[in-house]
Design an enzyme around this catalytic site. Structure first.
Site, PDB file in Angstrom:
ATOM      1  N   HIS A  70      20.402 -24.675 -32.641  1.00  0.00           N
ATOM      2  CA  HIS A  70      21.049 -23.463 -33.139  1.00  0.00           C
ATOM      3  C   HIS A  70      21.165 -22.389 -32.059  1.00  0.00           C
ATOM      4  CE1 HIS A  70      19.645 -24.934 -37.243  1.00  0.00           C
ATOM      5  NE2 HIS A  70      20.964 -24.927 -37.294  1.00  0.00           N
TER       6      HIS A  70
ATOM      7  N   HIS B 295      28.715 -29.534 -37.387  1.00  0.00           N
ATOM      8  CA  HIS B 295      27.416 -28.890 -37.163  1.00  0.00           C
ATOM      9  C   HIS B 295      26.299 -29.934 -37.151  1.00  0.00           C
ATOM     10  CE1 HIS B 295      24.535 -25.408 -37.854  1.00  0.00           C
ATOM     11  NE2 HIS B 295      23.792 -26.447 -38.214  1.00  0.00           N
ATOM     12  N   GLU B 296      26.264 -30.791 -38.165  1.00  0.00           N
ATOM     13  CA  GLU B 296      25.183 -31.778 -38.257  1.00  0.00           C
ATOM     14  C   GLU B 296      25.308 -32.859 -37.185  1.00  0.00           C
ATOM     15  OE1 GLU B 296      22.777 -30.934 -39.867  1.00  0.00           O
ATOM     16  OE2 GLU B 296      23.628 -29.493 -41.272  1.00  0.00           O
TER      17      GLU B 296
ATOM     18  N   HIS C   4      23.953 -31.519 -34.033  1.00  0.00           N
ATOM     19  CA  HIS C   4      22.497 -31.670 -34.018  1.00  0.00           C
ATOM     20  C   HIS C   4      22.126 -33.086 -33.571  1.00  0.00           C
ATOM     21  CE1 HIS C   4      21.212 -27.869 -35.482  1.00  0.00           C
ATOM     22  NE2 HIS C   4      21.554 -28.020 -36.753  1.00  0.00           N
TER      23      HIS C   4
END
Length: 399
Positions: free
Chosen positions: A144, A134-135, A138
């Site tokens: 998101h 997830h990070e 980013h």
């Protein structure tokens, strides 16, 4: 009441998302025992992409557990996409880089910031490989899912359950600045859970228009469209357009940009061409015109530390018939143990929708049988767990 640790996302500064570690609670309601987890989109401005699809990075003051999470996340991203993570030392000065560090939160800027070194923060409460992916997503430019400009077609936002200070976390991205490259997917690893930023215990802040997806949102499992949008954003598929031999992928698969003769396959499908049941546990069940019963189980393997063990089964029938299935979890105590928004401790996904790439509605909470009718054949049935042995009673037939 049992208390666990979860993560929340706090939007701060410009293009930076922080996933702050806070307690969450599992409580009882008429929906079941629901976990509380506070915790994609790509920019049209291509200067936020990493040059040559390469992210220089080094690991700072983090634990061995976090190092393993990062290693597994990088391996997964590199296997599915053309993104490469180049390990450098902390004195790297040939351009921008990412430092993996523990700043007491789960956080990352969105895309390359052109400031030299930018931080991806992972702390002990950033759960496993899923949060690391997830990070890192980013960091390579992915926002998101629930911030997409078309979000309101798929979600109802319950502003009355959100403090005013937290409402900016639910603002929509401008379609002028951000592009939607893939369909809206409730099961994206970049999607908030249903109770993110709730100011009341056991109250939702967002509801899917199709309520059957309420447990799907908040997943820790990266899905096909997560990787697909990276490949589109970084033009990874260009490498296969001029390939001499190109895989003829089945069931929604796409040639892997690292090897155009094999396919990236949606969950539930395997083999080089996505035309086989994935390797490992699970079985192929042949339907007849009479109901048959079978127990399907998944047992956690310690080799899958920081992630999940998956078991993939197929239900098959005549090509001109419709399949019917009825299923329910066998143990109420296990149901209470795994029940959470995001189903991140285990659950089941029956891929009955026509798009083989998209995440279907997952179940980990309902204590009544689920009944599905579908023309998808073979019908993938995916069980997964991060600890408990999960068993479902399955009845199936064709009509």
């Amino acid at each position: 009441m049992q208390i666990y640790l979860g993560i929340t996302i706090c939007l701060v500064a410009f293009l930076t998302v922080i996933d702050c570690a806070i307690p969450y609670y599992r409580t009882h309601s008429n929906f079941g025992s629901l976990g509380r987890r506070k915790v994609r989109q790509v920019q049209r401005d291509l200067t936020y992409r990493w040059p040559n699809n390469t992210v220089p990075y080094y690991v700072g003051n983090v634990t061995s557990t976090i190092k393993k999470s990062v290693r597994l996340a990088i391996e997964e991203l590199q296997a599915w996409t053309c993104i490469r993570f180049q390990n450098v030392n902390e004195k790297y000065s040939d351009g921008d880089s990412v430092r993996i560090v523990d700043l007491g939160s789960c956080s990352s800027p969105i895309g390359r910031q052109q400031i030299g070194t930018q931080d991806v923060s992972l702390t002990k409460n950033c759960w496993g490989m899923g949060t690391a992916i997830h990070e890192l997503m980013h960091a390579i430019g992915i926002e998101h899912t629930q911030s997409r400009s078309d979000r309101n077609r798929y979600l109802d936002i319950l502003a009355q359950n959100i403090d005013n200070r937290d409402l900016p976390n639910f603002e929509l991205l401008s379609p002028r600045l951000w592009a939607n490259l893939v369909p809206y997917d409730y099961g994206s690893v970049m999607h908030y859970s249903a109770d993110s930023f709730s100011n009341k215990d056991d109250e939702q802040t967002m509801l899917p228009k199709d309520r059957s997806f309420i447990e799907t949102m908040g997943s820790m499992i990266p899905n096909f469209y997560d990787f697909d949008q990276i490949n589109q954003y970084y033009q990874c598929y260009d490498s296969c357009r001029n390939a001499g031999q190109l895989a003829n992928c089945a069931n929604g698969g796409i040639p892997n940009p690292n090897n155009c003769q094999v396919c990236n396959c949606p969950m539930g499908y395997g083999g080089d061409l996505c035309d086989q049941r994935p390797e490992g546990c699970g079985s192929t069940l042949v339907a007849t015109d009479r109901w048959q019963k079978q127990k399907l189980s998944v047992r956690f393997s310690r080799n899958d530390d920081q992630y999940f063990t998956f078991c993939n089964s197929w239900i098959v029938g005549p090509s001109d018939r419709t399949l019917q299935v009825i299923y329910e979890i066998t143990s109420d105590s296990i149901r209470r143990q795994i029940c959470s928004f995001g189903c991140y401790e285990g659950g089941i996904e029956v891929k009955h929708l026509q798009d083989p790439r998209i995440t279907n509605d997952r179940d980990c909470c309902l204590n009544t049988p689920l009944n599905l009718t579908t023309t998808v054949n073979p019908l993938p049935v995916i069980l997964y767990t991060s600890g408990a042995t999960v068993t479902y009673d399955f009845s199936y037939r064709y009509v």
